[in-house]
Design a protein around this motif. Sequence first.
Motif, mmCIF file in Angstrom:
data_model
loop_
_atom_site.group_PDB
_atom_site.id
_atom_site.type_symbol
_atom_site.label_atom_id
_atom_site.label_comp_id
_atom_site.label_asym_id
_atom_site.label_seq_id
_atom_site.Cartn_x
_atom_site.Cartn_y
_atom_site.Cartn_z
ATOM 1 N N VAL A 108 24.306 -23.217 6.199
ATOM 2 C CA VAL A 108 24.032 -23.619 4.818
ATOM 3 C C VAL A 108 24.178 -22.389 3.921
ATOM 4 O O VAL A 108 23.631 -21.327 4.236
ATOM 5 C CB VAL A 108 22.615 -24.212 4.697
ATOM 6 C CG1 VAL A 108 22.267 -24.507 3.242
ATOM 7 C CG2 VAL A 108 22.503 -25.468 5.557
ATOM 8 N N PRO A 109 24.895 -22.493 2.810
ATOM 9 C CA PRO A 109 25.120 -21.310 1.969
ATOM 10 C C PRO A 109 23.846 -20.746 1.367
ATOM 11 O O PRO A 109 22.941 -21.490 0.967
ATOM 12 C CB PRO A 109 26.063 -21.816 0.873
ATOM 13 C CG PRO A 109 25.898 -23.300 0.875
ATOM 14 C CD PRO A 109 25.586 -23.673 2.289
ATOM 15 N N VAL A 110 23.776 -19.424 1.314
ATOM 16 C CA VAL A 110 22.670 -18.729 0.655
ATOM 17 C C VAL A 110 22.903 -18.774 -0.852
ATOM 18 O O VAL A 110 24.043 -18.678 -1.323
ATOM 19 C CB VAL A 110 22.588 -17.267 1.146
ATOM 20 C CG1 VAL A 110 21.574 -16.470 0.332
ATOM 21 C CG2 VAL A 110 22.237 -17.234 2.631
ATOM 22 N N ILE A 111 21.819 -18.923 -1.619
ATOM 23 C CA ILE A 111 21.937 -18.983 -3.073
ATOM 24 C C ILE A 111 21.190 -17.821 -3.720
ATOM 25 O O ILE A 111 20.288 -17.233 -3.118
ATOM 26 C CB ILE A 111 21.417 -20.314 -3.645
ATOM 27 C CG1 ILE A 111 19.925 -20.503 -3.315
ATOM 28 C CG2 ILE A 111 22.241 -21.479 -3.112
ATOM 29 C CD1 ILE A 111 19.291 -21.686 -4.005
ATOM 30 N N THR A 112 21.577 -17.499 -4.934
ATOM 31 C CA THR A 112 20.944 -16.431 -5.700
ATOM 32 C C THR A 112 20.529 -16.970 -7.072
ATOM 33 O O THR A 112 20.922 -18.073 -7.471
ATOM 34 C CB THR A 112 21.902 -15.253 -5.911
ATOM 35 O OG1 THR A 112 23.002 -15.694 -6.726
ATOM 36 C CG2 THR A 112 22.425 -14.726 -4.579
ATOM 37 N N LYS A 113 19.761 -16.167 -7.797
ATOM 38 C CA LYS A 113 19.406 -16.537 -9.162
ATOM 39 C C LYS A 113 20.657 -16.745 -10.000
ATOM 40 O O LYS A 113 20.714 -17.653 -10.834
ATOM 41 C CB LYS A 113 18.539 -15.442 -9.787
ATOM 42 C CG LYS A 113 17.121 -15.381 -9.271
ATOM 43 C CD LYS A 113 16.367 -14.259 -9.965
ATOM 44 C CE LYS A 113 14.966 -14.119 -9.371
ATOM 45 N NZ LYS A 113 14.249 -12.962 -9.956
ATOM 46 N N SER A 114 21.658 -15.903 -9.797
ATOM 47 C CA SER A 114 22.902 -16.013 -10.575
ATOM 48 C C SER A 114 23.578 -17.352 -10.338
ATOM 49 O O SER A 114 24.103 -17.973 -11.272
ATOM 50 C CB SER A 114 23.853 -14.873 -10.207
ATOM 51 O OG SER A 114 23.300 -13.625 -10.549
ATOM 52 N N ASP A 115 23.583 -17.818 -9.090
ATOM 53 C CA ASP A 115 24.177 -19.126 -8.775
ATOM 54 C C ASP A 115 23.435 -20.238 -9.517
ATOM 55 O O ASP A 115 24.059 -21.133 -10.100
ATOM 56 C CB ASP A 115 24.107 -19.398 -7.271
ATOM 57 C CG ASP A 115 24.913 -18.420 -6.452
ATOM 58 O OD1 ASP A 115 25.956 -17.961 -6.949
ATOM 59 O OD2 ASP A 115 24.482 -18.106 -5.326
ATOM 60 N N LEU A 116 22.119 -20.174 -9.496
ATOM 61 C CA LEU A 116 21.310 -21.223 -10.107
ATOM 62 C C LEU A 116 21.453 -21.232 -11.626
ATOM 63 O O LEU A 116 21.460 -22.298 -12.256
ATOM 64 C CB LEU A 116 19.839 -21.035 -9.706
ATOM 65 C CG LEU A 116 19.542 -21.331 -8.236
ATOM 66 C CD1 LEU A 116 18.237 -20.671 -7.805
ATOM 67 C CD2 LEU A 116 19.478 -22.834 -7.993
ATOM 68 N N ARG A 117 21.577 -20.057 -12.216
ATOM 69 C CA ARG A 117 21.657 -19.971 -13.674
ATOM 70 C C ARG A 117 22.946 -20.565 -14.244
ATOM 71 O O ARG A 117 23.024 -20.822 -15.446
ATOM 72 C CB ARG A 117 21.535 -18.512 -14.124
ATOM 73 C CG ARG A 117 20.115 -18.041 -14.251
ATOM 74 C CD ARG A 117 20.059 -16.799 -15.140
ATOM 75 N NE ARG A 117 18.962 -15.961 -14.710
ATOM 76 C CZ ARG A 117 19.061 -15.042 -13.770
ATOM 77 N NH1 ARG A 117 20.200 -14.825 -13.169
ATOM 78 N NH2 ARG A 117 18.006 -14.336 -13.424
ATOM 79 N N LYS A 118 23.921 -20.785 -13.420
ATOM 80 C CA LYS A 118 25.167 -21.390 -13.883
ATOM 81 C C LYS A 118 24.978 -22.865 -14.229
ATOM 82 O O LYS A 118 25.860 -23.477 -14.850
ATOM 83 C CB LYS A 118 26.247 -21.229 -12.814
ATOM 84 C CG LYS A 118 26.665 -19.776 -12.581
ATOM 85 C CD LYS A 118 27.642 -19.655 -11.429
ATOM 86 C CE LYS A 118 27.985 -18.185 -11.157
ATOM 87 N NZ LYS A 118 28.880 -18.039 -9.963
ATOM 88 N N TYR A 119 23.851 -23.437 -13.799
ATOM 89 C CA TYR A 119 23.535 -24.839 -14.069
ATOM 90 C C TYR A 119 22.357 -24.916 -15.036
ATOM 91 O O TYR A 119 21.479 -24.053 -15.028
ATOM 92 C CB TYR A 119 23.168 -25.573 -12.777
ATOM 93 C CG TYR A 119 24.360 -25.998 -11.947
ATOM 94 C CD1 TYR A 119 24.656 -27.340 -11.759
ATOM 95 C CD2 TYR A 119 25.184 -25.059 -11.338
ATOM 96 C CE1 TYR A 119 25.732 -27.742 -10.990
ATOM 97 C CE2 TYR A 119 26.274 -25.437 -10.569
ATOM 98 C CZ TYR A 119 26.543 -26.787 -10.399
ATOM 99 O OH TYR A 119 27.621 -27.171 -9.628
#
Length: 447
Positions: free
Chosen positions: A101-112
């Motif tokens: 399962v891919p790891v996520i970061t704050k930067s990934d989440l902020r794109k939404y």
Amino acid sequence: MNRLLNFLKTRKITLPIWLGLLLNKIPYNKRPGIGELYEKQSKLINSFKTFSSKEKEEYIINQFVRIFTHAYNNIPFYNDLYTKHGIEPGDIKSISDIKRVPVITKSDLRKYELEDRSFKVKNRLLVNTGGSSGNPFSFYMDPLRYGNEWAHIHNMWSVYGYKPSDLKLGFGGRAKVNNKITYDFARNSLIYDIYGDESKQAKELVEIQRRYKIKYLHGYPSGIYEFAIHCETDNKLLTLLRENLKAVFLSSETPLPHYRSKIENVFGVPCQPFYGHTETCVMAIEEEKNIYSAYQTYGFAESIKYHDKYHLIGTSYFNFASPLIRYDTEDLIEPLRSGEAILSQFQIKEGRIGDYILDKNGKKIPLTGLIFGRHHELFNFSDHIQVFQDDPGKAIILFVPNKHIDMNDVHKLFDSDNVEIEFSFKKINYPILTSSGKVNLKVNSID
């Protein structure tokens, strides 16, 4: 209990300490809204230690699949992410499947947008984290988490005899400058105003301690450290506190060595640091100095190696409002048994990513090693040391002196050998606090 808390908050009513202490004798497993999960998790924490490796893996897989399925079915961010990577809930049957399962970061989440990475859970609470690092992040908190949270916190603190009915003195960043001790019924804590007048609050604490008996200190190491410095010169208050204090619980900041030794020496009780953060993905107890044991019953804690450094990764089991699944905390650790399937123990290494400065060649110099890995005589003359950098190859060492020091001699007290950085020094009267009241090693501004 929750209705009472909401009633008190909406009407800005504060309870007297004696009444709060009486109401806090109600067992947590009997409290509406959190009691059922609190009791379940309290039992699980102890029984999990007796589980076989297979039973532990089964528990983690079941918890992970539950939150993964919810996110996949209900939250656009996760559905897009997992569809892109070709992963569905039915694909996860083992720990090795979880690691796909891919790891996520704050930067990934902020794109939404926030709502596209969240779910409408009843009474969800909007929270923010990361603002002090210049990297703020907003998300919703599920009220369900409180039963899990308190079960684990109380389990940790029980090592030093703590009971929820015991009175604590808390040092955090939420206090307003009111120069007085306030009582927080929800946490059964007196709140020390870390921004306020120390002498005025000390007088108030003397009267409170004579009547109610504070048994524990809890909060930011930097705040408690400052309080310890004051208590060294306030014999009346220190004598009263030492009669009843049992331990000091350190949270939110990695306890710097000289903070911890000062606190333990002044109050004559042990410190118990623990690891946790607002995102509620990982919680760990320090069982030996700087060795943390992860509560896998709290959330799924992992370590992943990137470029020769291990990142601490966490999954929250109980936040269905804004799930964080395989979330990179950006804390750098050293797993003590790197080959094991389930992370059990780790050491915090350099701290949060970003706690470094750049030398003249653009090389990253970790501040933990630079400041605490060397012998700097400046510590003998200072209560606090912080670092500011505006340009690569140059840095300003900020220090709060505790005795007279000639500025012409300061550079002799700082070991800068073999570091391609030009250091200058600035004397300040007080440490620079973040917006939440923390004392970070690296500061973003000195204006």
